[in-house]
Write an enzyme that holds these catalytic residues in place. Structure first.
Site, PDB file in Angstrom:
ATOM      1  CB  ALA A   1      48.379  66.228  32.348  1.00 33.41           C
TER       2      ALA A   1
ATOM      3  N   GLY B   1      51.364  63.303  29.338  1.00 32.74           N
ATOM      4  CA  GLY B   1      50.086  62.774  28.860  1.00 32.74           C
ATOM      5  C   GLY B   1      50.035  62.640  27.345  1.00 32.74           C
TER       6      GLY B   1
ATOM      7  CD  GLU C   1      51.005  59.260  30.955  1.00 31.45           C
ATOM      8  OE1 GLU C   1      50.772  60.489  31.012  1.00 31.45           O
ATOM      9  OE2 GLU C   1      50.931  58.509  31.921  1.00 31.45           O
TER      10      GLU C   1
ATOM     11  CD  GLU D   1      54.529  62.352  33.145  1.00 32.53           C
ATOM     12  OE1 GLU D   1      55.682  61.957  32.872  1.00 32.53           O
ATOM     13  OE2 GLU D   1      53.559  62.185  32.386  1.00 32.53           O
TER      14      GLU D   1
END
Ligand code: COA
Length: 264
Positions: A70, A115, A118, A138
């Protein structure tokens, strides 16, 4: 669909290629990239007058990254409410990919971090370049995965391994990703897309209504108890006996020829 800023969509018959295109930031998922991915998948699911693909390949542009996470620059100043909205958008994208009536193969061509891992987990399965690296880093940034990493990773590789990866933030290479079952196959970098196209064409030649039903069963049954999951399978199995593809598939076998599926 060429009007999307960060996502390119190309078609080759029943196979669509979706490429995340933000190479200067290693395809990091900003809110705008997530929005473009949503729009791209929405148009593939609801193609209007066009024909729906049977298989979608998702990959990243450039030589280095699938998605490097992200967008940290964007997240750095988010309020809790903005972070919730961002996570919700990621979850909506994942749900759209998982509920799509076509197979999504993620071709991980480099870094798939945060991300990126993910997003790759929202596809049906992953093929990886031997240069790929995965991880949920993260906690190194003081947060946790927000696009399903604490949930889908455990379902794919088991709770113990997912806990270790999420708590440590450690990156793993493609060989380890293969060993733990995160990816189905590791391919020399230069051969990744041709190998993925091969398996995509193989799946696209099968009965598309049946493949979509199998996808639904495996997704929805996975978190149910076995009795209910098998009941779901039996119901989906039965429905296929009203389709032209079932009639054609079995007739073709009996006539010793290849089936020609209509997708209905
Ligand atoms: N968010 C925002 N920008 C990112 C990014 C991310 N997740 N990952 C990479 N970028 C940007 C870099 O800031 C850099 O931009 P700049 O050229 O404007 O400075 C550009 O992409 C290239 O990245 P760079 O770090 O220079 O490449 P590298 O080869 O040295 O390192 C990584 C590659 C993937 C190891 C490194 O970029 C990285 O650690 N990224 C963050 C990974 C992460 O923590 N992801 C999880 C987020 S929840």
């Amino acid at each position: 669909m060429s009007d999307l800023e960060f996502v390119k969509v190309e078609r080759d018959g029943y196979v669509a290629l979706v490429t995340i295109h933000r190479p200067d930031k290693l395809n990091a998922l900003s809110a705008a990239v997530v929005r473009d991915l949503m729009m791209a998948f929405h148009q593939l699911v609801f193609p209007g007058d066009g024909e729906r693909p049977r298989v979608v390949i998702l990959t990243g542009s450039g030589e280095k990254a699938f998605v490097a996470g992200a967008d940290i620059g964007e997240m750095a100043t988010m309020t809790a409410a903005q972070a919730k909205a961002f996570a919700d958008a990621g979850h909506r994208l994942g749900a759209l990919m998982e509920s799509a009536p076509f197979v999504v193969i993620c071709a991980v061509n480099g870094f798939a971090l945060g991300g990126g891992t993910e997003l790759a987990l929202c596809g049906d399965f992953i093929y990886a370049s031997d240069k790929a690296r995965f991880g949920q880093p993260e906690v190194k940034l003081g947060v946790i995965p927000g696009f399903g990493g604490t949930q889908r990773l455990a379902r794919r590789v088991g709770l113990g391994m997912a806990r270790e990866l999420v708590y440590s933030g450690r990156l793993i290479d493609a060989a380890e990703a293969l060993r733990i079952g995160l990816v189905n196959r590791v391919v020399p970098h230069a051969d990744l897309m041709s190998k993925v196209r091969e398996v995509a064409q193989e799946i696209a030649a099968r009965g598309p209504v049946a493949v979509a039903a199998a996808k639904r069963c495996m997704l929805r049954g996975y978190d149910q108890d076995l009795v209910n999951a098998n009941e779901l399978e039996a119901a989906e199995f039965a429905v296929l006996f009203g389709t032209a593809d079932q009639a054609e598939g079995m007739k073709a076998f009996l006539e010793k020829r290849e089936p020609s599926f209509l997708g209905r």
